[in-house]
Scaffold this active site. Structure first.
Site, PDB file in Angstrom:
ATOM      1  N   ASP A  63      24.240 -32.660  77.506  1.00 46.97           N
ATOM      2  CA  ASP A  63      23.298 -32.614  78.750  1.00 46.97           C
ATOM      3  C   ASP A  63      23.688 -31.229  79.182  1.00 46.97           C
ATOM      4  OD1 ASP A  63      22.108 -32.851  80.990  1.00 46.97           O
ATOM      5  OD2 ASP A  63      23.338 -34.246  82.071  1.00 46.97           O
ATOM      6  N   GLU A  73      27.623 -29.511  87.188  1.00 42.05           N
ATOM      7  CA  GLU A  73      26.098 -28.963  87.380  1.00 42.05           C
ATOM      8  C   GLU A  73      25.647 -28.682  88.585  1.00 42.05           C
ATOM      9  OE1 GLU A  73      23.167 -31.969  86.400  1.00 42.05           O
ATOM     10  OE2 GLU A  73      24.633 -33.230  85.969  1.00 42.05           O
ATOM     11  N   ARG A 103      20.255 -24.137  88.023  1.00 41.68           N
ATOM     12  CA  ARG A 103      21.262 -25.179  87.835  1.00 41.68           C
ATOM     13  C   ARG A 103      21.993 -24.809  86.586  1.00 41.68           C
ATOM     14  NH1 ARG A 103      18.335 -29.224  88.099  1.00 41.68           N
ATOM     15  NH2 ARG A 103      17.815 -29.563  86.062  1.00 41.68           N
TER      16      ARG A 103
HETATM   17  N1  GLY Z   1      19.717 -34.257  82.598  1.00 43.12           N
HETATM   18  C1  GLY Z   1      19.670 -35.039  83.815  1.00 43.12           C
HETATM   19  C2  GLY Z   1      21.049 -34.465  84.648  1.00 43.12           C
HETATM   20  O1  GLY Z   1      21.267 -33.425  84.370  1.00 43.12           O
HETATM   21  O2  GLY Z   1      21.495 -35.288  85.119  1.00 43.12           O
HETATM   22 MN    MN Z   2      23.373 -34.095  84.055  1.00 43.27          MN
HETATM   23 MN    MN Z   3      20.906 -31.892  82.753  1.00 42.30          MN
END
Ligand code: GLY
Ligand code: MN
Ligand code: MN
Length: 439
Positions: A271, A384, A406
């Site tokens: 991710d 993030e 982000r």
């Molecule tokens: N891709 C979804 C998140 O970053 O939580």
């Molecule tokens: Mn995520």
């Molecule tokens: Mn993500």
């Protein structure tokens, strides 16, 4: 003929870890149902995570029953072999294949579930089953519970209770074994390299959709079966929509591209979010705001070590991003008041971290006994922070309108601190521009 790609000892060990909590119980897992997309076309099938986690079995129309200490201890109900149908829809293990390859004590046809399940529930005191996923099955289970109640009532034991096993299984999934960490690493590294491929492919005039295709090809070339979630390929102002998934616009000269995408390897997901300029060079305003978010992100990553709570990361993020918002004239006023009134939510409105694993927002509770959960070695979490400046609100600097940043990495907690599993995807401005200069 197919054979499982992962040793059955992995699944047997996982089940064993649950066995003490399941004494005198039956855990029932129902395979993900298939869903029609349109006409007679089904959505691409992906097994339910907990079902796969404890069985390794990837077919739909299956039910797994686990009764530690009873005989049979493990029972798998599957679609029987059917050569005519298999000519159309592909190989099935069938009843004998399920028993042989998936190391269960008993295998049955899924058609016999109504006849066999009462017997498997007759000698247990509790059922662990997640209701409301397959309501047809739930209805049948309730009828069985009702029928069993008459024999139990003579001993004043009442109905079998049904409790949701997700938090119990989540407690296991949150702690990754060395083999699981290897698979997770593969997913994260493939995802990171795929981000670099997209950095190399982007240019003014290309569509977000074509870039999505570049990402998919890159993860699949590296062994991923699929994405862990629908990629967010957001150029320009689209990046201010957190879960933008249309991915159908044309990338424009001077805009940034936000790519939030991850591949899935052996059911473990990456991710990653990276932001990079469509034309290969950040402009001054983009560079300034990106660098500020990056500095926050790197400081947050450095905080991750055993004993920290995700809540602490969230607090630090709000504090640091509010500083950035004041600095950039997005917000005016005293920092403490802006935080107290949650003014920062105008530009930063999501959690800074979640558990990552076989589900992108992975299993495992965020608190334990009412207290925030402290991270432990073997946990994987994202970091993030983001800043999203809507194009159309009054009173903000024009040069920032429509910018969404982000920056997201996948962090493995180690004994001494952490390891960034997504380091292969550059995030320093100079490194991103260097990759893009070689296009
Ligand atoms: N891709 C979804 C998140 O970053 O939580
Ligand atoms: Mn995520
Ligand atoms: Mn993500």
């Amino acid at each position: 003929m197919r054979v499982p790609q992962i040793s059955m000892s992995v699944f047997e060990e996982r089940r064993k870890k649950l066995s003490n909590q399941l004494r005198d119980s039956a855990l029932i897992l129902v395979a993900n149902p298939e869903h029609i997309r349109n006409g007679d076309v089904a959505y691409a099938y992906r097994q339910d995570t907990n079902f796969f986690y404890l069985t390794g079995f990837e077919e739909p129309n299956a039910i797994f029953v686990y009764r530690p200490g009873k005989n049979p201890e493990t029972a798998l109900f599957v679609m029987p072999k059917n050569p005519d149908q298999e000519t159309w829809t592909g190989f099935r293990y069938g009843i004998d294949g399920a028993k042989k390859h998936f190391h269960v004590d008993a295998a049955f046809s899924i058609e016999s579930i109504r006849a066999e399940l009462p017997r498997l529930l007759a000698d247990v005191e509790q059922i662990h089953h997640t209701l409301f996923v397959d309501q047809g099955f739930d209805q049948m289970l309730l009828e069985i519970v009702k029928n069993l109640a008459s024999s139990r009532s003579r001993s004043n034991r009442g109905h079998l209770t049904i409790s949701d096993p997700r938090s119990m299984i989540g407690e296991l999934r949150i702690r990754k074994s060395p083999a699981e960490i290897d698979w997770h690493r593969r997913a994260c590294e493939a995802s990171a390299e795929a981000h670099v491929e997209v950095m190399r492919a982007v240019r003014p005039g290309i569509s977000e959709r074509a870039l999505h295709g570049v990402f998919l090809r890159a993860i699949m070339e590296r062994g991923c079966a699929r994405e862990g979630y629908g990629a967010i390929v957001a150029s320009g102002e689209n990046a201010t929509t957190l879960h933008y998934t249309f991915n159908d616009q044309i990338c424009r000269d001077g805009d940034l591209l936000l790519l939030d995408a991850g591949g899935e390897f052996n059911y473990f997901s990456g991710d990653i979010t990276r932001v990079f300029p469509v034309n290969g060079r950040f402009n001054e305003a983009q560079k300034r705001i990106y660098q500020k978010v990056l500095t926050v992100q790197k400081d947050l990553v450095a905080m991750v070590k055993p004993g920290i709570a995700r809540e602490s990361l969230q607090k630090e993020t709000i504090s640091r991003l509010t500083d950035v918002m004041i600095d950039e004239k997005l917000l005016r006023g005293r920092k403490e008041d802006l935080i107290e009134k949650k003014e920062y939510l105008k530009f930063y409105m999501h959690g800074v971290s979640h558990w990552l694993g076989m589900d992108v927002h992975d299993a495992g509770t965020t608190s334990v006994n009412g207290e925030p959960r402290l991270v432990e070695p073997g946990f994987v979490l994202t970091v993030e922070p983001g800043l999203y400046v809507p194009a159309d609100i009054p009173g903000i600097p024009d040069e920032l309108r429509g910018i969404g940043i982000r920056i997201e990495d996948d962090i493995l907690v180690t004994d001494s601190g952490n390891e960034n599993l997504t380091i292969r995807s550059p995030k320093e401005i100079a490194d991103i521009e260097a990759v893009m200069a070689k296009r």
